[in-house]
Design a protein around this motif. Structure first.
Motif, short mmCIF file in Angstrom:
data_model
loop_
_atom_site.label_atom_id
_atom_site.label_comp_id
_atom_site.label_asym_id
_atom_site.label_seq_id
_atom_site.Cartn_x
_atom_site.Cartn_y
_atom_site.Cartn_z
N LYS A 54 0.83 -1.21 0.00
CA LYS A 54 0.00 0.00 0.00
C LYS A 54 0.86 1.26 0.00
CE LYS A 54 -4.05 -1.99 2.35
NZ LYS A 54 -4.83 -2.01 3.62
N ILE A 55 1.93 1.23 0.78
CA ILE A 55 2.79 2.41 0.87
C ILE A 55 3.53 2.64 -0.45
CG2 ILE A 55 4.82 3.39 2.01
CD1 ILE A 55 3.89 1.92 4.56
N TYR A 56 4.05 1.55 -1.05
CA TYR A 56 4.73 1.70 -2.33
C TYR A 56 3.77 2.27 -3.39
CZ TYR A 56 9.04 -0.74 -1.01
OH TYR A 56 10.23 -1.09 -0.44
N ARG A 57 2.55 1.75 -3.42
CA ARG A 57 1.59 2.22 -4.43
C ARG A 57 1.19 3.67 -4.16
NH1 ARG A 57 0.45 -1.68 -7.89
NH2 ARG A 57 0.49 -3.87 -7.24
N ARG A 58 1.10 4.04 -2.89
CA ARG A 58 0.79 5.43 -2.56
C ARG A 58 1.95 6.34 -2.98
NH1 ARG A 58 0.38 5.46 3.11
NH2 ARG A 58 -1.32 3.99 2.78
N ALA A 59 3.16 5.86 -2.78
CA ALA A 59 4.33 6.65 -3.19
C ALA A 59 4.36 6.83 -4.70
CB ALA A 59 5.60 5.97 -2.70
N ASN A 106 11.30 -1.68 -6.30
CA ASN A 106 11.02 -2.13 -4.93
C ASN A 106 9.66 -2.83 -4.84
OD1 ASN A 106 13.44 -1.02 -4.14
ND2 ASN A 106 12.54 0.76 -3.15
N LEU A 107 8.67 -2.26 -5.53
CA LEU A 107 7.36 -2.90 -5.56
C LEU A 107 7.45 -4.26 -6.22
CD1 LEU A 107 4.28 -2.88 -5.14
CD2 LEU A 107 4.09 -1.64 -7.32
N GLY A 108 8.20 -4.36 -7.30
CA GLY A 108 8.37 -5.64 -7.98
C GLY A 108 9.01 -6.69 -7.09
N ILE A 109 10.03 -6.29 -6.33
CA ILE A 109 10.70 -7.22 -5.42
C ILE A 109 9.71 -7.73 -4.38
CG2 ILE A 109 12.46 -7.39 -3.62
CD1 ILE A 109 14.13 -5.39 -5.30
N LEU A 110 8.91 -6.81 -3.85
CA LEU A 110 7.90 -7.20 -2.87
C LEU A 110 6.90 -8.18 -3.46
CD1 LEU A 110 6.41 -6.80 -0.12
CD2 LEU A 110 5.19 -4.91 -1.21
N LEU A 111 6.39 -7.88 -4.65
CA LEU A 111 5.40 -8.75 -5.30
C LEU A 111 6.00 -10.11 -5.62
CD1 LEU A 111 3.84 -6.08 -7.69
CD2 LEU A 111 2.73 -7.10 -5.69
N GLY A 119 6.66 -8.78 -12.67
CA GLY A 119 7.23 -8.55 -13.98
C GLY A 119 6.79 -7.23 -14.57
N ALA A 120 5.52 -6.89 -14.39
CA ALA A 120 5.01 -5.61 -14.89
C ALA A 120 5.73 -4.45 -14.21
CB ALA A 120 3.51 -5.53 -14.67
N ALA A 121 5.94 -4.56 -12.90
CA ALA A 121 6.63 -3.50 -12.16
C ALA A 121 8.09 -3.37 -12.62
CB ALA A 121 6.57 -3.78 -10.66
N PHE A 122 8.77 -4.51 -12.79
CA PHE A 122 10.16 -4.46 -13.25
C PHE A 122 10.26 -3.91 -14.67
CE2 PHE A 122 10.90 -8.21 -10.21
CZ PHE A 122 11.40 -7.38 -9.21
N ASN A 123 9.32 -4.29 -15.52
CA ASN A 123 9.35 -3.79 -16.89
C ASN A 123 9.12 -2.28 -16.94
OD1 ASN A 123 9.94 -6.04 -18.59
ND2 ASN A 123 7.93 -6.88 -18.12
#
Length: 219
Positions: free
Chosen positions: A27-32, A45-50, A60-64
């Protein structure tokens, strides 16, 4: 000094993630990202978490997205490579790891997983070359030593494999597998007393480990 909101949110999300509060961290990453949508590190960072929670397609979508924003980010390239490796796509993974090494030569993670990709492709000479470079870059990394030991074992080089497993245990005695690998290969070398001693030492840390218990006997 006024705290940087982006840094504060990243720190808090990382703290939540490290303590297992993944939903709160997400939630915090998405808010950021609502405020810093073009920040490649936040997407990474969001990708690593997911990825750590098994949501690899979303990861993969976040990393791309991070890669599109910053194509030469070695961390992003490494994580794209890791996703491809876990998806049993060694050729695609190698492309990412080689790009990462172009950006950051000698990166031990890219070298280590390049070696594993080559092992997956049954290209043992290339695997050895990559893993030896990884050892040179991170000589006290127990996982690299373990991977090199597994490579030597697969190639029938039992004595060199034993040395790598010995070093892996020396650098990291917190994992049962490091005791197990060394004890098993010492058995293969006919060194049953040494194998039992290693397994017995492991049992002090992991008293319920059935395979170590079996190896702790000299019979």
């Amino acid at each position: 000094l006024v705290p940087n909101p982006r840094n504060s949110m990243t720190f808090l999300a990382g703290l939540y993630s490290r303590n297992g509060y993944y939903e709160e961290a997400e939630k915090i990453y998405r808010r950021a990202l609502e405020s810093y949508r073009d920040d490649p590190q936040l997407h990474c960072n969001l990708g690593i978490l997911l990825a750590s929670t098994g949501r690899e397609q979303e990861a993969g979508a976040a990393f791309n997205r991070a890669h599109k924003l910053e194509p030469s980010n070695a961390m992003v390239l490494n994580n794209l490579g890791l996703l491809a490796f876990r998806g049993k796509q060694p050729d695609r993974a190698l492309e990412y790891f080689q790009q990462s090494l172009t950006v950051a030569p000698g990166n031990p993670q890219a070298l280590n997983f390049s070696g594993l990709c080559f092992m997956m492709k049954q290209d043992l000479p290339s695997a050895e070359q990559s893993l030896l470079k990884a050892v040179e870059a991170a000589p006290e990394d127990a996982s690299v030593r373990t991977n090199l030991g597994n490579l030597y074992r697969r190639a029938g080089k039992i004595a060199p494999a034993a040395e790598q497993f010995r070093l892996a245990l020396m650098f990291d005695g917190r994992r049962a597998v490091n005791y197990l690998n060394l004890a098993m290969i010492l058995r293969e070398l006919g060194q049953t007393d040494q194998a039992a001693a290693v397994a017995s030492e492991g049992l002090k840390r992991f008293p319920d480990h059935a395979r170590l218990a079996k190896l702790a006997t000299t019979n």
